[in-house]
Design a protein around this motif. Structure first.
Motif: not given
Lengths: 699, 330
Positions: A570, A572, A608, A629, A690, A694, B146, B231-233, B238, B241, B312
């Motif tokens: 994620e 931020r 987003h 988003h 995200p 990874l 997705r 966990v999210r965008e 939202a 995920l 994830l």
């Protein structure tokens, strides 16, 4: 302003209509208190093909339905040369989500229900809605949005790249994106028959009442005087309301089908994803040739984009590369593929926004490759003159923005190595990127000032789309007339007022304000400092508002701190700081709001925003705000915008340049550069979701 | 939007009788999902029976230590309730991470359990969807995938269940109280849902007219140490995920009790039984946590766009259990 007392300008006046807006008194286009019928469009569900038949029976039998418009019964338009406006003129379907019918009913619910009941039989042809690299339909457009040349070349970039000791060759991608102003596109329309061939009244949510009038008059075969467009308040546009779109035409067709009765149309959020424009996806290959000390010898920026088959829109993504950094050998190209997609259009800083993501990411990559501070790299390539035209700059203070911004942000002592700072579960990094936006003053606006009982009424059919244009025009007038702002009243948003150009290209205040100054001077020249009752003067935007021979741009520097979660990826952004050079700031409260808003939109773009086209079905998949988003409040933490003091009298008589768009330009690159510094992962394909992070020591 | 009748039920029994007798009738509670469906044409009921005043809206402690949550309790009230915050932090955190403040104020416990997938093909009547329109095909399987599930899917449907609250309830092993035409009965949260198989249109085991009246939270003193990680965008508002609801008890460096449920990866809130079994008795190390999480995904069937959900989820399970283990050690 020379010869004018300083007073209102530079003062952080509140929006004059601010209280009306927060109290709900401000009336928007759809809220006009008139008894009205309601229009609900029916959209195509295939991306390419034609309408075989429309069965309107069940819809016409449905409660409250007054009329159903189809391509078979709708009025023939006078001018369909702009295919976007050729609504219900034939069976052809050019994209999924095109208007193929419309229902007129007594209530919005009945119109919506009627639209559900219209049975459209469609014939689907094979479609193509996805832009891939080297798409077989690529062609070179004749011109770009706002720029005449699709391609430019100086020197011999190919040979320079051959010779360069360091070559960076990277491809960046930005996705299709959509404007989402809070107020949907909406209009309230009345057609009245009568003498003079009838008249059309349109309350519209638009960035320009006069451009809407011109387009609708032309499409409907009316004289401009037969059409009145009013737009007192607008809940955001970001470019998408810079022109009328198909819904305006269908509302006008509906109104003309029920003469003497008002009709209202508001697009649903889902409909906005196909009918009011979007930003094209881009595939941008950037090649930089440099010496070991970072001095660029070659810059090549090749862009691939889409447009629609219905109408061409060529986003000018590489134009900033033409003037941004010094390099003797340079090339930019733009290629388009016309796909079966909705029609792209303006979205905040079209061209500069995607283009500077690519260029400023590439600069950062080159700095990493050379183990050089990215600010130093930019400074090494600072051009003395505009490298494209050879003209002197009116006010280029990019290096000052970078240096002073770095000081205020706390850049010094940064460890340039990626993945060098970890706080708890988060990788932490900082990034920088430059911002740029051209200066436009559009010809064609006029201002009338009338004096009465000590009050000066300033009239111009301009638009305030939430920027505070109404307020700042009053401040400009007050200073130009040397009176307190309380003695100035501003009337805008109506074609009954003098003509005004569109609120676009960050040129609204520059264009209209220049005319305000000219009209104020004319009033004083003609009527002196004690004008009588009813004294009036009128003037247009002067042709020489911008000093000839100079290259006039605004600049800025973005600084971003990004955190990337080590386990989840994620991203931020706790801190964004932008320092801008935009000429004289006429109202710091309003300017700050524009700059911060642009930065937030850039953050949203970085993290987003991404419109998804379904390759098989041909439709926009994520066509609402739950799925498309945009940054939520929780994403937007500390965002600060400041500016360098100083006036650019070569830009406008006020010394100002535009502030509407530069805040977004480069912001996404600064976020991506910071995320790379945090993690060592370079994301060249927005947005920074995200899953991109990874990788590394974990899975 | 199709016209419909609206009535307000006086009591649960009459609401059940009305809806059971009318295939076109639906219960309405907070309406945060159903009203969207009415506008989108996803649901076209003839009759909405509003049950907000007909079912319990309070949280009470039962004599045996369980906590009963009325079906009409608002999500925001439940998240803030002192009993929930003290005894079931995983549930409070899950509720608070869902939707927005306004939606949480309107959404109810029963309605949250019965919300439907946000799969973009389910919500768009111009596209095929076996869940919405049985037999029309699955738009998501080879479309934009997705958000698709990786566990428990079928060729007919790959949609995820959207609830956060239900994931916490699955971890807790909560029981759903039902009122049906045949009387009252209880069903565990995990047993409320069914996998899509050949009938993706059927999200749950409920029959027409079955009404959720309450949710019973078991007396589990050890889950006072529990967590929900979503966990999210974007940072708020939202869908997940991947989300993880977990509770962990360690003795002498070994896992003695664990509850683990996952959101965003399956057509239902996914109780990770494989992982739980793989953890009990093992050393409480991050490698063990991750290995257990991997075992849960041995049967995963990711598609083109959602393969990232497996690593994830493994990472997130590892991080959540690591953090709970550190708290326990502290």
């Amino acid at each position: 302003m020379s010869g004018v007392e300083q007073g209102a300008l530079g003062r952080p006046d509140e929006r004059v209509e601010g209280w009306d807006k927060v109290a709900g008194r401000a009336r928007y286009a759809y809220e006009q208190p008139v008894p009205a019928l309601y229009v609900h469009p029916v959209l195509s569900t295939v991306a390419r093909g034609r309408v075989l038949a429309v069965d309107t029976g069940p819809a016409r039998a449905s409660a409250g339905v007054e009329a159903v418009l189809t391509h078979e019964n709708a009025e023939r338009l006078a001018d369909t040369s702009d295919a976007e406006f050729a609504v219900l003129q034939g069976p052809h379907i050019g994209f999924c989500g095109q208007i193929v019918a419309a229902v007129v009913a007594r209530t919005p619910e009945e119109a919506r229900r009627g639209a559900d009941l219209v049975q459209v039989r469609e014939y689907a042809e094979e479609h193509d809605v996805v832009l891939g690299p080297g798409h077989p339909r690529l062609y070179c457009p004749d011109e770009l949005n706002a720029y005449p040349e699709a391609d430019t070349r100086q020197g011999d970039p190919a040979a320079a790249l051959e010779r360069a000791p360091v070559v960076l060759d990277r491809t960046y991608r930005t996705p299709m994106e959509h404007n989402n102003p809070m107020e949907p596109h909406a209009c309230t329309v009345l057609w009245e028959e009568g003498t003079g061939g009838g008249s059309l009244t349109v309350y519209d949510s638009t960035q320009g009442v006069h451009p809407v009038r011109e387009s609708l008059a032309q499409v409907l075969g009316l004289h401009a005087e037969q059409v009145r467009v009013v737009s007192e308040h607008v809940g955001g546009g970001f470019g998408s309301k810079g022109s009328p779109h198909a819904h305006n035409v269908v509302a006008a067709l509906a109104a003309r089908a029920v003469p003497g009765r008002w009709v209202k149309l508001a697009l649903t959020r889902q409909q906005m994803f196909t009918l009011v424009g979007h930003r094209t996806p881009t595939i941008q290959r950037v090649r930089l040739g440099a010496a070991r000390d970072g001095v660029l010898s070659a810059v090549v920026h090749d862009v691939e984009e889409h447009t629609s088959t219905v109408k061409e829109f060529a986003e000018q993504s590489a134009v900033c590369t033409r003037m941004m950094y010094a390099a003797p050998h340079r090339r930019t190209t733009h290629r388009l593929a016309a796909l079966d997609v909705p029609i792209p259009f303006w979205m905040r800083a079209p061209g500069e926004t995607p283009g500077m993501f690519a260029l400023e990411s590439a600069l950062d990559e080159l700095a990493c490759e050379l183990a050089m501070d990215p600010i130093v790299l930019r400074e090494r390539n600072e051009p003395d003159l505009d490298p494209e035209t050879g003209a002197p700059w009116s006010d280029r203070r990019l290096v000052q923005c970078l240096h002073e911004g770095a000081r205020r942000f706390g850049w010094a002592g940064r460890d340039g190595r990626a993945r060098s700072r970890r706080e708890g579960e988060w990788w932490v990094g900082t990034g920088v990127a430059s911002a740029v936006y051209p200066h436009f003053v559009n010809p064609g606006s006029e201002v009338e000032i009338v004096h009465g009982q000590g009050v000066y009424t300033v009239s111009i059919g301009a638009a305030d789309i939430g920027t505070g244009a109404r307020t700042v025009l009053g401040q400009i007038a007050a200073d130009a007339l040397s009176v307190p702002a309380e003695r100035v009243r501003v009337r805008i948003g109506d074609t009954a007022l003098p003509p005004a150009t569109v609120a676009g290209g960050s040129a609204g205040t520059s264009s209209w304000g220049s005319a305000v100054v000219a009209a104020a001077r004319a009033l004083r020249e003609e009527h002196g400092s004690e004008p009588g009752e009813g004294a009036r003067a009128r003037a247009g935007t002067p042709e020489d508002a911008v000093a000839p021979g100079y290259s006039v741009y605004s600049f800025g520097a973005h600084f971003v701190e990004a955190r990337v979660h080590a386990d989840t990826g994620e991203v931020r952004v706790p801190r964004m700081y932008g320092l801008f050079s935009v000429g004289r700031v006429l109202n710091p409260r309003l300017a700050r709001s524009q700059l911060v808003g642009g930065m937030v939109m850039g953050l949203s773009m970085a993290l987003h925003e991404h419109t998804v086209m379904d390759a098989r079905l041909g439709h926009v998949v994520n066509h609402d705000l739950a799925q498309y988003h945009v940054a939520a409040h929780a994403d937007v933490q500390q965002v600060e915008a400041e500016w360098l003091e100083g006036a650019d009298v070569r830009a406008t008589p006020m010394g100002s340049r535009g502030v509407g768009e530069i805040g977004i330009v480069g912001a996404a690159a600064a976020v991506a550069n910071a995320a790379h510094h945090a993690t060592g992962v370079r994301v060249r394909n927005l947005p920074l979701t995200p899953d991109r992070f990874l990788v590394g020591p974990r899975e | 939007m199709k016209p419909f009748r609206y009535t307000r039920a006086r009591d649960a029994a009459s609401a059940v009788a009305t809806v059971a007798a009318d295939p076109g009738a639906r219960f309405l509670a907070g309406g945060t999902n159903l009203v969207d469906h009415l506008k989108l044409g996803v649901a076209e009921p003839d009759h909405l029976v509003d049950v907000r005043g007909a079912v319990d809206g309070s949280v009470t402690e039962l004599a045996d230590g369980r906590v009963r949550v009325g079906a009409a309790v608002a999500n925001s009230d439940l998240a803030a309730h002192p009993l929930v915050r003290a005894r079931y932090p995983v549930l409070s955190a899950a509720l608070s991470s869902g939707a927005s403040g306004q939606l949480r104020n309107a959404a109810t416990t029963g309605g949250n359990l019965l919300q439907r997938t946000r799969c973009p093909y389910f919500q768009n009547t111009a596209t095929p969807c076996n869940k919405r329109d049985p037999g029309s095909g699955c738009g998501a399987l080879h479309g934009h995938g997705r958000d698709n599930a990786v566990l428990g899917t079928s060729e007919r449907c790959v949609a995820t269940h959207p609830s956060d609250m239900a994931v916490a309830l699955a971890a807790l092993g909560a029981e759903v109280r039902l009122l049906t035409g045949e009387g009252e009965r209880g069903v565990p949260v995990s047993g409320l849902y069914r996998l899509p198989g050949d009938r993706p249109e059927q999200d749950t085991v409920l029959e027409q007219g079955d009404l959720i009246t309450a949710v019973d939270l078991p007396a589990l003193p050890w889950v006072r140490r529990s967590a929900y990680r979503k966990v999210r965008e974007r940072a708020s508002y939202a869908f997940a995920l991947v989300s993880v609801a977990a509770a962990l008890r360690i003795e002498e460096g070994r896992v003695v009790r664990v509850r683990l449920a996952l959101g965003g990866v399956a057509p239902m809130p996914w109780r990770a039984h494989h992982a739980e079994e793989a953890l009990v008795g093992r050393p409480a190390t991050e490698e063990v946590f991750r290995e257990a999480a991997r075992s849960e995904f041995a049967q995963a069937r990711p598609g083109r766009d959602n393969a990232f959900k497996v690593p994830l989820a493994v990472n997130t399970v590892g991080a959540v259990l690591r953090s709970l283990a550190q708290e326990e050690g502290a």
